[in-house]
Design a protein around this motif. Structure first.
Motif, PDB file in Angstrom:
ATOM      1  N   TYR A   6       2.387 -29.888 -20.919  1.00 17.23           N
ATOM      2  CA  TYR A   6       3.483 -30.224 -21.835  1.00 17.23           C
ATOM      3  C   TYR A   6       3.131 -29.725 -23.219  1.00 17.23           C
ATOM      4  O   TYR A   6       2.669 -30.465 -24.075  1.00 17.23           O
ATOM      5  CB  TYR A   6       3.710 -31.734 -21.806  1.00 17.23           C
ATOM      6  CG  TYR A   6       4.960 -32.183 -22.544  1.00 17.23           C
ATOM      7  CD1 TYR A   6       6.098 -31.387 -22.580  1.00 17.23           C
ATOM      8  CD2 TYR A   6       4.994 -33.411 -23.187  1.00 17.23           C
ATOM      9  CE1 TYR A   6       7.241 -31.795 -23.242  1.00 17.23           C
ATOM     10  CE2 TYR A   6       6.136 -33.843 -23.846  1.00 17.23           C
ATOM     11  CZ  TYR A   6       7.251 -33.027 -23.876  1.00 17.23           C
ATOM     12  OH  TYR A   6       8.386 -33.435 -24.534  1.00 17.23           O
ATOM     13  N   THR A   7       3.326 -28.407 -23.404  1.00 13.13           N
ATOM     14  CA  THR A   7       3.018 -27.791 -24.699  1.00 13.13           C
ATOM     15  C   THR A   7       4.277 -27.122 -25.225  1.00 13.13           C
ATOM     16  O   THR A   7       5.136 -26.691 -24.442  1.00 13.13           O
ATOM     17  CB  THR A   7       1.913 -26.728 -24.546  1.00 13.13           C
ATOM     18  OG1 THR A   7       2.306 -25.800 -23.513  1.00 13.13           O
ATOM     19  CG2 THR A   7       0.590 -27.366 -24.156  1.00 13.13           C
ATOM     20  N   LYS A   8       4.351 -27.011 -26.534  1.00  8.30           N
ATOM     21  CA  LYS A   8       5.550 -26.436 -27.144  1.00  8.30           C
ATOM     22  C   LYS A   8       5.654 -24.954 -26.828  1.00  8.30           C
ATOM     23  O   LYS A   8       4.684 -24.209 -26.938  1.00  8.30           O
ATOM     24  CB  LYS A   8       5.521 -26.632 -28.666  1.00  8.30           C
ATOM     25  CG  LYS A   8       6.796 -26.087 -29.318  1.00  8.30           C
ATOM     26  CD  LYS A   8       6.876 -26.371 -30.795  1.00  8.30           C
ATOM     27  CE  LYS A   8       8.169 -25.794 -31.360  1.00  8.30           C
ATOM     28  NZ  LYS A   8       8.336 -26.064 -32.783  1.00  8.30           N
ATOM     29  N   ASP A  24       7.292 -34.120 -28.922  1.00  7.80           N
ATOM     30  CA  ASP A  24       6.882 -35.050 -27.886  1.00  7.80           C
ATOM     31  C   ASP A  24       8.059 -35.577 -27.072  1.00  7.80           C
ATOM     32  O   ASP A  24       7.921 -36.556 -26.328  1.00  7.80           O
ATOM     33  CB  ASP A  24       6.120 -36.216 -28.508  1.00  7.80           C
ATOM     34  CG  ASP A  24       6.984 -37.027 -29.485  1.00  7.80           C
ATOM     35  OD1 ASP A  24       8.187 -36.697 -29.657  1.00  7.80           O
ATOM     36  OD2 ASP A  24       6.489 -37.975 -30.113  1.00  7.80           O
ATOM     37  N   GLY A  25       9.236 -34.939 -27.199  1.00 10.42           N
ATOM     38  CA  GLY A  25      10.387 -35.355 -26.406  1.00 10.42           C
ATOM     39  C   GLY A  25      11.146 -36.543 -26.948  1.00 10.42           C
ATOM     40  O   GLY A  25      12.131 -36.978 -26.357  1.00 10.42           O
ATOM     41  N   GLY A 228      15.929 -32.979 -20.035  1.00 12.58           N
ATOM     42  CA  GLY A 228      16.411 -32.778 -21.403  1.00 12.58           C
ATOM     43  C   GLY A 228      15.364 -33.121 -22.445  1.00 12.58           C
ATOM     44  O   GLY A 228      15.330 -32.539 -23.524  1.00 12.58           O
ATOM     45  N   HIS A 229      14.501 -34.073 -22.110  1.00 12.57           N
ATOM     46  CA  HIS A 229      13.410 -34.493 -22.996  1.00 12.57           C
ATOM     47  C   HIS A 229      12.195 -34.810 -22.137  1.00 12.57           C
ATOM     48  O   HIS A 229      12.323 -35.418 -21.078  1.00 12.57           O
ATOM     49  CB  HIS A 229      13.803 -35.749 -23.795  1.00 12.57           C
ATOM     50  CG  HIS A 229      14.919 -35.518 -24.764  1.00 12.57           C
ATOM     51  ND1 HIS A 229      14.718 -35.294 -26.116  1.00 12.57           N
ATOM     52  CD2 HIS A 229      16.258 -35.458 -24.579  1.00 12.57           C
ATOM     53  CE1 HIS A 229      15.891 -35.116 -26.711  1.00 12.57           C
ATOM     54  NE2 HIS A 229      16.845 -35.211 -25.788  1.00 12.57           N
ATOM     55  N   GLY A 230      11.026 -34.401 -22.600  1.00 16.53           N
ATOM     56  CA  GLY A 230       9.787 -34.727 -21.899  1.00 16.53           C
ATOM     57  C   GLY A 230       9.277 -33.605 -21.032  1.00 16.53           C
ATOM     58  O   GLY A 230       9.856 -32.513 -20.975  1.00 16.53           O
ATOM     59  N   GLY A 328       3.179 -40.110 -28.731  1.00 15.34           N
ATOM     60  CA  GLY A 328       2.826 -39.001 -27.850  1.00 15.34           C
ATOM     61  C   GLY A 328       2.967 -39.521 -26.442  1.00 15.34           C
ATOM     62  O   GLY A 328       2.626 -40.658 -26.187  1.00 15.34           O
ATOM     63  N   HIS A 329       3.454 -38.720 -25.520  1.00 12.29           N
ATOM     64  CA  HIS A 329       3.476 -39.173 -24.130  1.00 12.29           C
ATOM     65  C   HIS A 329       2.122 -38.803 -23.581  1.00 12.29           C
ATOM     66  O   HIS A 329       1.848 -37.642 -23.351  1.00 12.29           O
ATOM     67  CB  HIS A 329       4.582 -38.462 -23.345  1.00 12.29           C
ATOM     68  CG  HIS A 329       5.925 -38.703 -23.965  1.00 12.29           C
ATOM     69  ND1 HIS A 329       6.383 -39.963 -24.218  1.00 12.29           N
ATOM     70  CD2 HIS A 329       6.876 -37.866 -24.400  1.00 12.29           C
ATOM     71  CE1 HIS A 329       7.574 -39.876 -24.767  1.00 12.29           C
ATOM     72  NE2 HIS A 329       7.889 -38.613 -24.905  1.00 12.29           N
TER      73      HIS A 329
END
Length: 335
Positions: A6-8, A24-25, A228-230, A328-329
């Motif tokens: 999970y990186t940008k 971080d979603g 959509g997020h995460g 942060g997740h």
């Protein structure tokens, strides 16, 4: 499926599919997608402001030269964090559900730009808005760029030789939610019909319609799911999300029958199973949606600003309790 941390940035899913992930979603940090085949391209959603969208398009052009000319943009729903970058692909076909196109006019970028200037006069709701959205994004210079084509129900398109199915499943998160599914590649772009690692916001409902949409997604053959997020996920992520919606609705039913207001219900529900989800202030929005569906609202109906005040109080009291908590997740979903 290969490992997707999970990186940008742009993640190559193979077979001409790409996910653009924005950690971080939480509020406003949304994901988008790109589909390419035989030199044709389709973009799934833009981002919340022009700089973020421009950075994304640059990363896409660098990885997929054909994307310098986006053939079609699909807006999965009306929220600004999925549509405010539309002007940067003007000239492409911009496709959305009819309900999405109508909803896009309700909260245009100019309104968020105004909040960005006026938030100090808006009390605790303004402080909350500024912290979770206003300080992160720049809404100046954005103009509303509406879809050029709309549909209801289902629309099938081709990108090169790939069939892409646009399936309207709203109202749920918003009035006009659309899933983007490519059956032959077993890849699904959900827009905000799936939040991974955070509480959703059930702005529209009904919740039962959202659960039905989860059942539909679970009926498909899926290898990779871009929420959509995460972080990226698969069917396990959809299952967990469906469990959350069922839990919130069943608990709301009990609280509603016991005469609690939606605020009391949101504060009362145990979230032990969902402790890993960020943005639990959205419980107010979500329980309110459940109560609306159950009928016979207890107490006065909040307006938009009052709902923000409720979320703000929860958000700031949580910060005071834990020091400043950065959402942060902490769990990357890897496959």
């Amino acid at each position: 499926m290969s490992q997707h941390s999970y990186t940008k940035g742009l993640h190559d899913l193979g077979r001409g599919h790409f996910a653009y992930l924005v950690p971080d979603g939480s509020w406003g940090w949304s994901n988008a997608g790109l589909i390419e085949d035989s030199g044709q391209t389709m973009l799934v959603d833009t981002l919340f402001d022009l700089k973020m969208t421009a950075d994304m398009l640059k990363a896409m052009r660098s990885a997929v030269p054909a994307s310098s000319q986006i053939g079609a943009l699909i807006n999965t729903h009306a929220n600004g964090d999925h549509t405010f970058g539309n002007q940067l692909v003007e000239g492409a076909r911009i496709i959305a559900s009819q309900a999405c196109a109508e909803d896009m006019k309700l909260r245009p970028p100019e309104e968020l730009a105004r909040w960005g200037r006026e938030w100090p006069t808006m009390g605790i709701a303004g402080q909350f808005w500024q912290e979770v959205i206003g300080s992160r994004f720049d809404f100046e210079g954005i103009y509303l760029t509406l879809p050029t084509e709309t549909f209801t129900g289902q629309m099938n398109l081709r990108v090169g030789n790939k069939e892409v199915q646009l399936i309207e499943v709203g109202p749920a998160h918003t009035r006009g939610d659309v899933l983007v599914y490519v059956p032959e590649d077993r890849i699904l772009y959900t827009g905000d019909m799936l939040f991974n690692g955070g509480h959703p916001a059930i702005w529209a409902g009904p919740v039962s319609n959202w659960i039905k949409a989860c059942d539909l997604m679970l009926s498909w053959d899926l290898e990779a799911v871009v929420p959509g997020h995460g972080p990226m996920t698969d069917k396990a992520g959809i299952r967990e999300f469906r469990d959350y919606l069922i839990y919130i609705f069943e608990q709301s039913r009990i609280c509603h029958a016991n005469g609690m207001t939606f605020e009391q219900a949101a504060d009362h529900m145990s979230l032990d199973r969902w402790a890993h989800l960020a943005e639990d202030e959205r419980m107010y929005v979500n329980v309110f949606a459940c109560y609306r569906e159950l009928g016979g609202m207890q107490g006065p109906k909040p307006n938009f600003e009052q709902m923000y005040q409720l979320m703000a109080k929860k958000h700031f009291s949580k910060q005071a309790g834990h020091g400043h908590h950065d959402h942060g997740h902490g769990h990357d979903h890897k496959h």
